[in-house]
Design a protein around this motif. Sequence first.
Motif, mmCIF file in Angstrom:
data_model
loop_
_atom_site.group_PDB
_atom_site.id
_atom_site.type_symbol
_atom_site.label_atom_id
_atom_site.label_comp_id
_atom_site.label_asym_id
_atom_site.label_seq_id
_atom_site.Cartn_x
_atom_site.Cartn_y
_atom_site.Cartn_z
ATOM 1 N N ASP A 149 0.731 -1.285 -0.117
ATOM 2 C CA ASP A 149 0.091 -0.181 -0.247
ATOM 3 C C ASP A 149 0.947 1.246 -0.130
ATOM 4 O OD1 ASP A 149 -2.925 0.980 0.708
ATOM 5 O OD2 ASP A 149 -1.506 2.113 1.900
ATOM 6 N N VAL A 160 -6.772 -2.154 -6.723
ATOM 7 C CA VAL A 160 -6.279 -3.034 -5.467
ATOM 8 C C VAL A 160 -6.831 -4.383 -5.484
ATOM 9 C CG1 VAL A 160 -5.599 -3.315 -3.328
ATOM 10 C CG2 VAL A 160 -5.361 -1.164 -4.328
ATOM 11 N N THR A 220 -0.721 1.535 -5.100
ATOM 12 C CA THR A 220 -0.385 0.040 -4.385
ATOM 13 C C THR A 220 0.244 -0.560 -5.695
ATOM 14 O OG1 THR A 220 -2.434 0.223 -3.246
ATOM 15 C CG2 THR A 220 -1.260 -2.090 -3.580
#
Length: 545
Positions: free
Chosen positions: A297, A432, A529
């Motif tokens: 992240d 993500v 990410t």
Amino acid sequence: MRRRDFIYLTGIGTGALMMPSLTGFGKEIDPLQALESVDVKIKKELADVALNAAKSNGASYADVRIGRYLNQFVVTRENKVLNVANTESYGIGIRVIANGCWGFAATNDVTKEGMAKTALRAVAVAKANAKIGSAPVQLAPQKGYGEVSWKTPLEKNAFEVPIKEKVDLLLNANGVAMAGGANFVNSTMFAVNEQKYFASTDGSYIDQDIHRLYPSFNVTKIDPTAGGFETRRSLSSPVGMGYEYMDPLASEKVLGITTRYKKRYDILEDIKYATQQAGDKLKAKSVEPGKYDLVLDPSHLWLTIHESVGHPTELDRVLGYEANYAGTSFLTLDKWKTGKFNFGSKNVNVVGDKTQVGSLGAVGYDDEGVKCKKWDIIKDGILVNYQAIRDQAHIIGLTESQGCCYAQSWQDVQFQRMPNVSLQPGKTPLSVDDMIKNVEKGVYIIGDGSFSIDQQRYNFQFGGQLFYEIKEGKIAGMLNDVAYQANTQEFWNSCTQVCDERDYRLGGAFNDGKGQPSQSSAVSHGSSTALFKGVNVINTKRKIG
């Protein structure tokens, strides 16, 4: 909690003992004094006195920085206010070249007489240096901009917000944590305003008003049966913004494992999740060492970028000028000169950028009067550039500075400091969730933690705040005791995917140290990410007995 954060926050809580080493803290002032300003006409008159004195005494170049540095911090713990302080530091720094060498002097005597005397001292220092100097200073050309100004884009000046409002917000946040079962909680609010005036013999007179804000907290839960404890720090990012950053109604967030803050920050929601997650960490299983795919992240990856990309591409480290404080760099000039050095995979595109709105490093002009810009450092995985200032530019064939010169206060000499160094988002649409779906065995890491890196910025180890196991494309539960090890080149070559710009976020450091005597600067690092394949993960759990 990382050692440097413990020292930093403890220092704040016990009277801001660490503050003078950060950004030029000075005398205590009334909060209302922070809203006053110095007339720009007066600054120009003072600057001209110094420039004329320097030139008339043999300086071939001179620049003057008149700086007023304002700092406000509020520190709380549980239901108590530990400290509230407002400080001001005001003075001038004069840098000259005489007989081919640099000279510098500073004073808090901000009068015409003080300016003239300090300019003469700077020239005397330069002439003394010239007696033992070797090659003369070579400055990249720089046009004068005349009289210009720049200000951090603000919606709400943090210094105009009543202290009571900030105290109430922090105590409310602490209350959320205590209601959720936290055993200990502290929270802080730190605001900075740099009022900087730069003038030089190149013909620039630049007035800047720079604002930064850093809210943070730390939540601790104890397991009385096992005798252990776990913490979770805030996922806030220090920002180059005003108090509008604390407006929860304007937050851009996605709820799931955690709350992802982009342009605004909801401290009450973050601390609610943090309290729950600190408890979850007490029950999380310890990681099995081995090779994992890592989904990192931006709240975590910013620190890895800072240490393994930002620092090794500072040209003074590359040249060996900066060695005693955190080492030099493996990215030596011979690697750059080939134009083919493989720093990372083709997914790795890193830029230096002093212009990104909301970032800590965003200013209009650096402390050499150079207009700030954006440039490529790593392009399609290849090392293509460094970070350089006016007296370094010629070394790597540049015709102008990249505008990354900075001094932490008026009394410190400016030198090369890291700009915002950021990993660019992927160009192919990728979320993500979509990234995680394709991971068979992995770990999802959120938030920065402890780290270690060698003096060449090559071999490293990084921890984090939160760790989640990924099995066959799904989150399988929380892990603990996780850190990963790699070398810089191996790690960045394992980067196979980067999410698109929708996931792009900034992290950063308020107190990046460098130099002797040491100086501190604030810098942001952005990314989306990213996925790193086959990275070595170790178990960091301490074994007793």
